[in-house]
Design a protein around this motif. Structure first.
Motif, mmCIF file in Angstrom:
data_model
loop_
_atom_site.group_PDB
_atom_site.id
_atom_site.type_symbol
_atom_site.label_atom_id
_atom_site.label_comp_id
_atom_site.label_asym_id
_atom_site.label_seq_id
_atom_site.Cartn_x
_atom_site.Cartn_y
_atom_site.Cartn_z
ATOM 1 N N THR A 1 0.764 -1.112 -0.104
ATOM 2 C CA THR A 1 -0.175 0.134 -0.158
ATOM 3 C C THR A 1 0.794 1.170 0.142
ATOM 4 O OG1 THR A 1 -0.172 -0.031 2.309
ATOM 5 C CG2 THR A 1 -2.049 -0.867 1.116
ATOM 6 N N ASP B 1 -1.268 -2.103 -4.711
ATOM 7 C CA ASP B 1 -2.835 -1.863 -4.651
ATOM 8 C C ASP B 1 -3.246 -0.805 -5.298
ATOM 9 O OD1 ASP B 1 -5.117 -3.142 -3.218
ATOM 10 O OD2 ASP B 1 -5.352 -0.955 -2.516
ATOM 11 N N ARG C 1 -5.962 -7.608 -6.473
ATOM 12 C CA ARG C 1 -5.948 -7.047 -4.945
ATOM 13 C C ARG C 1 -6.340 -7.944 -4.002
ATOM 14 N NH1 ARG C 1 -9.557 -1.827 -5.037
ATOM 15 N NH2 ARG C 1 -8.290 -1.364 -3.210
#
Length: 187
Positions: free
Chosen positions: A141, A168, A180
């Motif tokens: 992330t 992501d 994802r």
């Protein structure tokens, strides 16, 4: 797309709120004040920034706030958006893409052309890599790759960037064919 407006930072904010707004705050506090990097200097999510500063040699709140904000600006300068990364990888044939996630995550889904960052690969890059080449590092992330980028920059690889939002964001914004996932951490 303009950058998101950051909330004002103040001593009454919990460390959880500080880290939500300024994800690199823990790294900034540790690098400058040795706060938050280990068990002896750690903090609790519910502690306020003022409490953390007070019990760490009574650091002035305004000084800590300024340092966190300046560090955040530095972090932002190291990031590349998924859109800009997608354009860059199409035109730069010598682009090095490094995945700083776990081996399991890398084997499950990875960006095209990415190599898993291992200690052996780091040594290979340091001994025979071209320090003028562009390196793009990514994680899940976008929260951990900045530490790795700082390490490479500290070793002379000035053209190092981090993929903002990680794999992501790339999957969400550029290539939805990349699966994802969420990581669930056990208590």
């Amino acid at each position: 797309m303009p950058p998101a407006e950051l909330p004002p930072l103040n001593g009454d904010m919990t460390m959880s709120q500080v880290l939500q707004a300024y994800p690199g705050a823990q790294r900034a506090l540790f690098a400058h004040y040795h706060i938050g990097g280990c068990r002896s200097c750690g903090f609790q999510p519910g502690e306020t920034l003022a409490q953390v500063c007070e019990r760490n040699e009574n650091i002035p709140i305004t000084e800590a706030v300024t340092h966190i904000q300046e560090s955040h600006q530095g972090d932002a300068s190291l990031q590349i958006s998924p859109q800009d990364f997608d354009q860059l990888r199409r035109i730069k044939t010598d682009l090095i893409i490094l995945d700083v996630r776990t081996r399991e995550e890398h084997e499950a889904v990875k960006l095209p052309g990415a190599r898993l960052l291992t200690q052996e690969l780091v040594q290979e890059i340091f001994t025979s890599g071209d320090k003028t080449q562009t390196l793009v590092l990514y994680d899940h992330t976008g929260s951990r790759s900045l530490d790795a980028a700082a390490y490479f920059i500290g070793h002379g690889f000035a053209e190092t960037k981090c993929l903002s939002g990680g794999i992501d964001a790339y999957s969400r914004d550029i290539d939805p064919s990349l699966p994802r996932y969420r990581i669930e951490i056990e208590d």
